[in-house]
Scaffold this active site. Structure first.
Site, mmCIF file in Angstrom:
data_model
loop_
_atom_site.group_PDB
_atom_site.id
_atom_site.type_symbol
_atom_site.label_atom_id
_atom_site.label_comp_id
_atom_site.label_asym_id
_atom_site.label_seq_id
_atom_site.Cartn_x
_atom_site.Cartn_y
_atom_site.Cartn_z
ATOM 1 N N LYS A 102 -7.038 1.425 -1.360
ATOM 2 C CA LYS A 102 -6.592 1.064 -2.724
ATOM 3 C C LYS A 102 -5.552 -0.023 -2.709
ATOM 4 O O LYS A 102 -5.451 -0.823 -3.630
ATOM 5 C CB LYS A 102 -5.963 2.272 -3.434
ATOM 6 C CG LYS A 102 -6.706 3.508 -3.300
ATOM 7 C CD LYS A 102 -5.873 4.627 -2.812
ATOM 8 C CE LYS A 102 -5.958 5.152 -1.484
ATOM 9 N NZ LYS A 102 -5.353 6.475 -1.336
ATOM 10 N N VAL A 129 -10.888 5.280 -5.250
ATOM 11 C CA VAL A 129 -10.419 6.021 -6.433
ATOM 12 C C VAL A 129 -11.246 7.303 -6.575
ATOM 13 O O VAL A 129 -12.477 7.268 -6.509
ATOM 14 C CB VAL A 129 -10.596 5.213 -7.745
ATOM 15 C CG1 VAL A 129 -9.942 5.945 -8.913
ATOM 16 C CG2 VAL A 129 -10.035 3.816 -7.626
ATOM 17 N N GLY A 131 -11.502 9.924 -4.609
ATOM 18 C CA GLY A 131 -12.010 10.557 -3.381
ATOM 19 C C GLY A 131 -13.520 10.641 -3.364
ATOM 20 O O GLY A 131 -14.220 9.634 -3.321
ATOM 21 N N ILE A 133 -15.588 11.707 -5.770
ATOM 22 C CA ILE A 133 -16.303 11.659 -7.058
ATOM 23 C C ILE A 133 -17.121 10.367 -7.146
ATOM 24 O O ILE A 133 -16.567 9.283 -6.964
ATOM 25 C CB ILE A 133 -15.331 11.666 -8.264
ATOM 26 C CG1 ILE A 133 -14.320 12.802 -8.152
ATOM 27 C CG2 ILE A 133 -16.081 11.725 -9.584
ATOM 28 C CD1 ILE A 133 -13.229 12.765 -9.224
ATOM 29 N N GLU A 187 -0.839 9.942 1.731
ATOM 30 C CA GLU A 187 -0.858 8.630 2.387
ATOM 31 C C GLU A 187 0.040 8.684 3.629
ATOM 32 O O GLU A 187 0.893 9.571 3.753
ATOM 33 C CB GLU A 187 -0.308 7.562 1.442
ATOM 34 C CG GLU A 187 -1.148 7.322 0.220
ATOM 35 C CD GLU A 187 -2.583 6.937 0.554
ATOM 36 O OE1 GLU A 187 -2.810 5.900 1.190
ATOM 37 O OE2 GLU A 187 -3.501 7.686 0.187
ATOM 38 N N LYS A 202 -4.806 2.893 -8.279
ATOM 39 C CA LYS A 202 -6.113 3.381 -8.732
ATOM 40 C C LYS A 202 -6.347 3.009 -10.194
ATOM 41 O O LYS A 202 -7.464 2.675 -10.583
ATOM 42 C CB LYS A 202 -6.184 4.895 -8.527
ATOM 43 C CG LYS A 202 -6.288 5.248 -7.040
ATOM 44 C CD LYS A 202 -6.001 6.701 -6.773
ATOM 45 C CE LYS A 202 -6.228 7.069 -5.320
ATOM 46 N NZ LYS A 202 -5.698 8.382 -4.975
HETATM 47 P P1 NDP Z 1 -5.025 7.826 8.942
HETATM 48 O O1 NDP Z 1 -3.617 7.439 9.113
HETATM 49 O O2 NDP Z 1 -5.417 9.246 9.130
HETATM 50 O O3 NDP Z 1 -5.939 6.958 9.961
HETATM 51 C C1 NDP Z 1 -5.757 5.599 10.217
HETATM 52 C C2 NDP Z 1 -6.654 5.177 11.386
HETATM 53 O O4 NDP Z 1 -6.589 3.775 11.523
HETATM 54 C C3 NDP Z 1 -6.271 5.758 12.733
HETATM 55 O O5 NDP Z 1 -7.418 6.013 13.475
HETATM 56 C C4 NDP Z 1 -5.447 4.641 13.399
HETATM 57 O O6 NDP Z 1 -5.588 4.593 14.821
HETATM 58 C C5 NDP Z 1 -6.136 3.422 12.825
HETATM 59 N N1 NDP Z 1 -5.218 2.295 12.626
HETATM 60 C C6 NDP Z 1 -4.170 2.229 11.773
HETATM 61 N N2 NDP Z 1 -3.585 1.011 11.851
HETATM 62 C C7 NDP Z 1 -4.276 0.311 12.775
HETATM 63 C C8 NDP Z 1 -4.163 -1.009 13.292
HETATM 64 N N3 NDP Z 1 -3.219 -1.846 12.896
HETATM 65 N N4 NDP Z 1 -5.050 -1.411 14.235
HETATM 66 C C9 NDP Z 1 -6.014 -0.552 14.653
HETATM 67 N N5 NDP Z 1 -6.195 0.702 14.180
HETATM 68 C C10 NDP Z 1 -5.324 1.118 13.256
HETATM 69 O O7 NDP Z 1 -5.462 7.321 7.505
HETATM 70 P P2 NDP Z 1 -6.520 7.966 6.490
HETATM 71 O O8 NDP Z 1 -7.807 8.153 7.184
HETATM 72 O O9 NDP Z 1 -5.902 9.111 5.766
HETATM 73 O O10 NDP Z 1 -6.632 6.806 5.391
HETATM 74 C C11 NDP Z 1 -7.320 5.610 5.670
HETATM 75 C C12 NDP Z 1 -7.501 4.827 4.382
HETATM 76 O O11 NDP Z 1 -8.280 5.592 3.463
HETATM 77 C C13 NDP Z 1 -6.215 4.464 3.648
HETATM 78 O O12 NDP Z 1 -6.382 3.214 3.029
HETATM 79 C C14 NDP Z 1 -6.107 5.557 2.589
HETATM 80 O O13 NDP Z 1 -5.356 5.153 1.461
HETATM 81 C C15 NDP Z 1 -7.569 5.733 2.227
HETATM 82 N N6 NDP Z 1 -7.923 7.020 1.657
HETATM 83 C C16 NDP Z 1 -7.482 8.176 2.231
HETATM 84 C C17 NDP Z 1 -7.873 9.385 1.719
HETATM 85 C C18 NDP Z 1 -7.409 10.692 2.295
HETATM 86 O O14 NDP Z 1 -7.679 11.726 1.683
HETATM 87 N N7 NDP Z 1 -6.752 10.695 3.451
HETATM 88 C C19 NDP Z 1 -8.784 9.465 0.561
HETATM 89 C C20 NDP Z 1 -9.217 8.177 0.059
HETATM 90 C C21 NDP Z 1 -8.772 7.014 0.572
HETATM 91 P P3 NDP Z 1 -5.141 5.806 15.786
HETATM 92 O O15 NDP Z 1 -6.137 6.903 15.542
HETATM 93 O O16 NDP Z 1 -5.211 5.242 17.142
HETATM 94 O O17 NDP Z 1 -3.749 6.181 15.326
HETATM 95 N N1 HSE Z 2 -3.253 10.065 -0.965
HETATM 96 C C1 HSE Z 2 -4.362 9.996 -1.843
HETATM 97 C C2 HSE Z 2 -4.333 11.147 -2.807
HETATM 98 C C3 HSE Z 2 -5.644 10.023 -1.063
HETATM 99 O O1 HSE Z 2 -3.595 12.113 -2.545
HETATM 100 O O2 HSE Z 2 -5.006 11.114 -3.831
HETATM 101 C C4 HSE Z 2 -6.884 9.815 -1.897
HETATM 102 O O3 HSE Z 2 -6.915 8.525 -2.453
#
Ligand code: NDP
Ligand code: HSE
Length: 413
Positions: A102, A129, A131, A133, A187, A202
């Protein structure tokens, strides 16, 4: 179709698992395999509870972005600068892009959509936006036939989870936040969930798609949810209300108001019934009087599901049918279109009584309707109808008075 996955955290792991689990059925359905061939991570040596990824990991993004055999990039590393850089590079390199980010979309949607269109590639962001849905795809489709004038909703799973736990289980704010973090909803920096940046991002994305205008994070007025305390929740519950963290955008065709703030809903309303990490979004238009979307708004599997749906739309070419083009000219932004009655709670200090508060309200032309004293030091006021713009200015002034306070709009639904 070969996929490069950027990020293997909460969402990336979910994407990998779904694609692995559905590999054969997807191949049977579409006649070709979907395959993740490379994965970008920060730390290759991190312990991961995931089979089949070891040989795919790299810490060099350009090993993926420059790989001519890769057709599609899924960006789930999060953050802003690097993610934006990689997405743009991938589109310039004529690869499709799917992202859940986002932060990037709410700042660069127009530029990235234009770039994708120029290179005849997809730029899809369903998971950014709501998740899991299915929200942005139907919104894009319906926005081609409707003039939408309002979009609003509960779009942050973390804050909704916290408010639910405070209301239903009496937890305090920080206890509930810790659980939301453990469940993978928050986040990387949960400040974004609590101070409103996540909801504001969002809302910028939703209103851009609904109104076909270039509305970015800076156009959204937002206030933190963190001033609500257990006594507020208890008092409001007694009166039949729940607190929700709510985004609402309105347009009259020329101007746009987009505001994120705590909002009170009566227990009989649908929005009040949105609990835990669930989200609900409503849009209003000329053909569709009102359309509501409800479902799981955060977390590994729900968000990964939305990403894989985007991947399938690219795989089948379905994404081409509802490509939205945002108008060139930025809209006029004014939070005056949004008006309502507000509840204001203050806690008096020994040296301060409510006179200074009343004087400030008067100076700001805020008419107060009702005063209650739920405890010796707490005062509750209800305003007459006032614009979000005026309330913003009043709150700025109120900060100088050293009262602790909480302000929420009362929404009828
Ligand atoms: P996490 O922090 O769990 O995961 C991030 C991943 O990216 C890790 O595997 C990390 O590597 C890798 N990473 C981060 N920075 C770098 C970099 N500079 N170079 C290489 N690899 C990198 O994040 P989420 O999965 O929770 O979220 C990811 C995205 O999805 C975000 O934009 C978030 O806003 C969005 N999002 C999240 C939701 C949620 O429910 N969590 C829902 C909807 C959207 P390593 O494993 O080695 O640390
Ligand atoms: N941190 C976000 C939330 C993840 O709690 O809604 C999904 O966008």
């Amino acid at each position: 179709m070969k996929i490069g996955l950027l990020g293997l955290g909460t969402v990336g792991t979910g994407v990998f698992e779904i694609i692995q689990k559905r590999k054969q059925s997807l191949q049977k359905l579409y006649g070709q395999p979907l395959e993740i061939t490379k994965i970008l991570v920060k730390d290759k040596n991190k312990k991961r509870d995931l089979q089949g990824v070891k040989g795919l990991l790299t810490t060099d993004p350009y090993e993926i972005l420059n790989d001519p055999s890769i057709d599609l990039i899924i960006e789930v590393i999060g953050g802003l600068e690097k993610a934006y850089q990689y997405i743009k590079y991938a589109l310039q390199n004529e690869k499709h892009v799917v992202t859940a980010n986002k932060a990037v979309v709410s700042l660069h949607m127009k530029e990235l959509l234009d770039l994708a269109q120029k290179n005849q590639k997809a730029f899809l962001f369903e998971a950014s936006v709501g998740g899991g849905i299915p929200l942005l795809k139907p919104l894009r489709q319906c926005s081609l036939l409707n003039n939408f004038y309002e979009v609003k909703g509960i779009v942050n799973g973390t804050s909704n989870f916290i408010l639910t736990k405070m209301t239903e289980e009496g937890l305090d704010f920080h206890e509930a936040l810790k659980i939301a973090q453990d469940l993978g909803y928050a986040e990387a920096d949960p400040t974004d969930d609590i101070k409103g940046a996540d909801v504001a991002r969002k809302l910028a994305i939703l209103s851009s798609l609904a109104f076909h205008r270039d509305i970015t994070l800076g156009d959204v007025l937002y206030r933190s949810i963190k001033h609500v305390d257990r006594e507020d929740i208890h008092y409001l519950k007694d009166k039949g209300y729940s607190v929700k963290y709510f985004g609402k955008a309105l347009t009259n065709g020329e101007k746009v108001s987009a505001v994120v703030e705590p909002v009170l809903f009566q227990r009989i309303t649908q929005f009040e019934k949105v609990k835990d990490s669930f989200n609900m979004v409503s849009v209003k238009g000329d053909n569709l009087e009102e359309l509501r979307f409800y479902g799981e708004g955060a977390g590994k599997n729900a968000s990964a599901n939305a990403i894989v749906c985007d991947v399938i739309d690219i795989f089948t070419g379905a994404y081409k049918k509802d490509f939205v083009v945002l108008k060139e000219q930025k809209p006029k932004i004014s939070s005056q279109l949004l008006q309502g009655k507000y509840l204001i709670r203050i806690v008096l200090k020994d040296s301060l009584n409510s006179c200074s508060f009343l004087k400030l309200a008067d100076e700001n032309e805020i008419s107060l309707q009702r005063i209650e004293k739920p405890s010796p030091k707490r005062r509750i006021f209800i305003t007459e109808k006032v614009s979000a713009e005026k309330i913003k200015k009043f709150i700025q002034d109120l900060k100088h008075l050293e009262f602790s306070f909480f302000v929420a709009r009362i929404e009828k639904e």
